[in-house]
Design an enzyme around this catalytic site. Structure first.
Site, PDB file in Angstrom:
ATOM      1  N   CYS A  87       0.808  -1.218   0.000  1.00  0.00           N
ATOM      2  CA  CYS A  87       0.000   0.000   0.000  1.00  0.00           C
ATOM      3  C   CYS A  87       0.841   1.267   0.000  1.00  0.00           C
ATOM      4  O   CYS A  87       0.316   2.359  -0.158  1.00  0.00           O
ATOM      5  CB  CYS A  87      -0.913   0.021   1.215  1.00  0.00           C
ATOM      6  SG  CYS A  87      -1.997  -1.382   1.267  1.00  0.00           S
ATOM      7  N   ASP A 126       2.726   2.376   2.640  1.00  0.00           N
ATOM      8  CA  ASP A 126       2.870   3.003   3.965  1.00  0.00           C
ATOM      9  C   ASP A 126       3.301   1.957   4.982  1.00  0.00           C
ATOM     10  O   ASP A 126       2.597   0.969   5.164  1.00  0.00           O
ATOM     11  CB  ASP A 126       1.498   3.488   4.506  1.00  0.00           C
ATOM     12  CG  ASP A 126       0.948   4.680   3.778  1.00  0.00           C
ATOM     13  OD1 ASP A 126       1.656   5.673   3.683  1.00  0.00           O
ATOM     14  OD2 ASP A 126      -0.211   4.602   3.313  1.00  0.00           O
ATOM     15  N   CYS A 172       4.288   8.442   2.273  1.00  0.00           N
ATOM     16  CA  CYS A 172       4.174   9.767   1.666  1.00  0.00           C
ATOM     17  C   CYS A 172       4.459  10.870   2.690  1.00  0.00           C
ATOM     18  O   CYS A 172       4.737  10.595   3.862  1.00  0.00           O
ATOM     19  CB  CYS A 172       2.769   9.936   1.101  1.00  0.00           C
ATOM     20  SG  CYS A 172       1.493   9.830   2.349  1.00  0.00           S
ATOM     21  N   CYS A 194      -3.451   8.145   6.890  1.00  0.00           N
ATOM     22  CA  CYS A 194      -2.112   8.241   7.481  1.00  0.00           C
ATOM     23  C   CYS A 194      -2.203   8.514   8.972  1.00  0.00           C
ATOM     24  O   CYS A 194      -1.422   7.971   9.758  1.00  0.00           O
ATOM     25  CB  CYS A 194      -1.300   9.351   6.812  1.00  0.00           C
ATOM     26  SG  CYS A 194      -0.913   9.009   5.094  1.00  0.00           S
TER      27      CYS A 194
END
Lengths: 395, 145
Positions: B34, B36, B59, B103
């Site tokens: 994914c 992350d 990110c 996130c």
């Protein structure tokens, strides 16, 4: 010393000063509607037709085969939906394309699938190239259209368009190519290359945004996408974007006149950047090394994510792009990188840098100066990189 | 999509980034598919989190939320750290673009995972104290859509 380097010319390019100067009078003095009878209208019409002739000359087409649109996406939609609907009347409801087309093509094909058309998506292999023999094998009795891009927008790979054109001609199948990345950068000869329909967009070669063109070979009929007035000989309605069209034609002429020299210069810059970047460990080049656009570099750095890479490059004055999920606005990374067989975790770490005539060797120097440190910094805080390095030690 | 100045600050100058020798607990959430992965290390003395470190693959928002989350729990009791919500992390960062909300969820989960690991090392079943940690085969982001 920070510097500003625009290296995202595959996304868009600045309008060149000559193009801008050529466009200006059509906003202020020669503002007439080309459909009007009086002098300012007639003058606008005259320049519209001169622009058409210039664009045709760049493609070795006839002026009456050029239709101006709002851009590349409209041209792709018109070509593909138009041919599909036209030939469906004769029972031909099959389209062949590739897995890594621009979304203007892929989503158009998906929308036709919903209407009951059948679409074959060709593999593009690890080198980012369609195999002509696989394309030929995919042609069926009911194939209406082959649509394969001239050059890929992300990894810059140049498709065997002439071979595809010859195959399509042999089998009596129409051939459309999305040449949005190629026009003005690679030679195009619609006659020699047996191209029946071709899309292009002005802002990719220092022309303005919001204007493009579709080449439609004489004798090919397809329904209109935009109905209304009788502009573009009744085939594409809407008052012509005269300034934009003039800008497109001047930009394309300029790009074609300087093509060979520019290709040589940008190829040298591209290769130097690739060689320099590949010095960074666990870095790969995406797409064939030589069959790629002169200004296109597309790399994957293992263990890091593309958006954070872009943000740090931006903080250092470098504009690039990435095919990571975070920059694509979805959970999946770029369909282009997945199509060439990259695993998700590697595709997330991609970086595209694309040059135009306005870039210099100093830009390459600067990128090579800042890039290794940025990659190193992100890797130093990446648990994925730690796993990769530990795995390597274990090997 | 634009990040707030605070997100950019925590992204460009992340706090508490790095590893920890002899941590009291380590938690890792997310997965590489994914894009992350967050790993959090905590040092616990008494019932206080005296030090926090993180490593993140992801990110700008993933790095910034990790950084902010470590700041928000450093020096706090475990009880308080477990009360930290993704909402609080987002607010502390002056907001996140909608596509980046996941996130902040990862950051919250990473803290919980580190605390759960601490409890396990103490021979305590973490589930009644920390709650069920979100486990997701495909993608942590998918949980919160």
């Amino acid at each position: 010393m920070a510097r500003f380097v625009y290296a995202d010319n595959a996304a868009t390019t600045p309008v060149s000063p000559t193009v801008f100067a050529a466009m200006k009078p059509f906003y202020t003095d020669l503002y007439g509607n080309p459909s009007s009878l009086y002098s300012v209208g007639r003058e606008a019409k005259k320049h519209l037709e001169l622009a058409r002739a210039d664009v045709a000359a760049c493609l070795n087409a006839e002026p009456n085969e050029i239709f101006f649109t709002s851009g590349g996406s409209e041209a792709d939609n018109w070509a593909i939906k138009g041919i599909a609907h036209q030939l469906a009347k004769k029972g031909k409801k099959h389209i062949i394309t590739s897995k890594f087309e621009h979304h203007a093509v892929l989503h158009t094909c998906a929308s036709l699938e919903k209407e009951g058309f059948s679409v074959t998506y060709l593999d593009v292999h690890a080198d980012g190239l369609v195999r002509p023999e696989e394309l030929e094998a995919a042609i069926r009795e009911d194939t209406a259209l082959v649509t394969v891009m001239y050059a890929n927008n992300e990894i810059g790979t140049i498709q065997p368009v002439s071979e595809i054109g010859a195959i399509c001609q042999k089998h009596g199948v129409l051939f459309h190519t999305d040449a949005v990345q190629a026009a003005g950068t690679l030679p195009v000869d619609v006659k020699e290359q047996h191209i029946d329909l071709l899309s292009l967009s002005a802002h990719k070669f220092h022309g303005p945004k919001g204007v493009g063109a579709l080449f439609i070979r004489k004798g090919i009929s397809l329904p209109n996408l935009v109905d209304g007035g009788a502009q573009e000989r009744g085939r594409r309605a809407g008052t012509e974007n005269v300034a934009g069209i003039v800008g497109l034609s001047v930009a394309l002429k300029e790009a074609c006149a300087t093509m060979a020299e520019r290709a040589k210069r940008l190829t040298a810059m591209r290769d130097r950047l690739i060689d320099g970047a590949l010095q960074i460990e666990r870095t790969r080049l995406n797409g064939d090394r030589t069959k790629r656009l002169p200004g296109n570099v597309n790399l994957c750095f293992e263990g890091i994510e593309g958006e954070s890479l872009l943000l740090l490059l931006d903080l250092n004055g470098v504009c690039g792009s990435s095919g990571s999920a975070c920059t694509s606005g979805s959970l999946d990374p770029s369909h282009v990188l997945l199509a060439i067989g990259l695993p998700h975790e590697i595709a997330h770490g991609s970086l595209r840098l694309s040059f135009s005539d306005q870039n210099t060797e100093e830009d390459v120097d600067y990128i090579l100066e800042v890039l290794p440190g940025i990659v190193e910094r992100l890797r130093s805080m990446s648990p994925l990189w730690e796993e990769i390095v530990n795995g390597q030690k274990a090997d | 999509m634009a990040y707030s100045e605070k997100v950019m600050d925590h992204f460009a100058n992340p706090r508490n980034v790095g590893e920890m020798k002899d941590p009291s607990g380590v938690g890792e959430v997310g997965n590489s598919r994914c894009g992350d992965i967050m790993r959090m290390y905590i040092k616990v003395e008494g019932d206080t989190i005296t030090d926090v470190k993180f490593k993140t693959f992801g990110c700008g928002a993933a790095i910034a939320t990790s950084s902010m989350a470590t700041e928000l729990i450093k020096g706090k009791t475990i009880e308080d750290a477990l009360k930290l919500t993704n909402q609080a992390v987002m607010e502390a960062l002056d907001g996140l673009p909608p596509v980046k909300v996941h996130c902040s969820v990862l950051a919250e989960q990473a803290i919980k995972a580190a605390v759960a690991d601490y409890y396990k090392r103490q021979g305590i079943d973490p589930t009644p104290l920390v709650g069920e940690l979100a486990e997701c085969e495909e993608c942590a982001c998918g949980l919160h859509e």
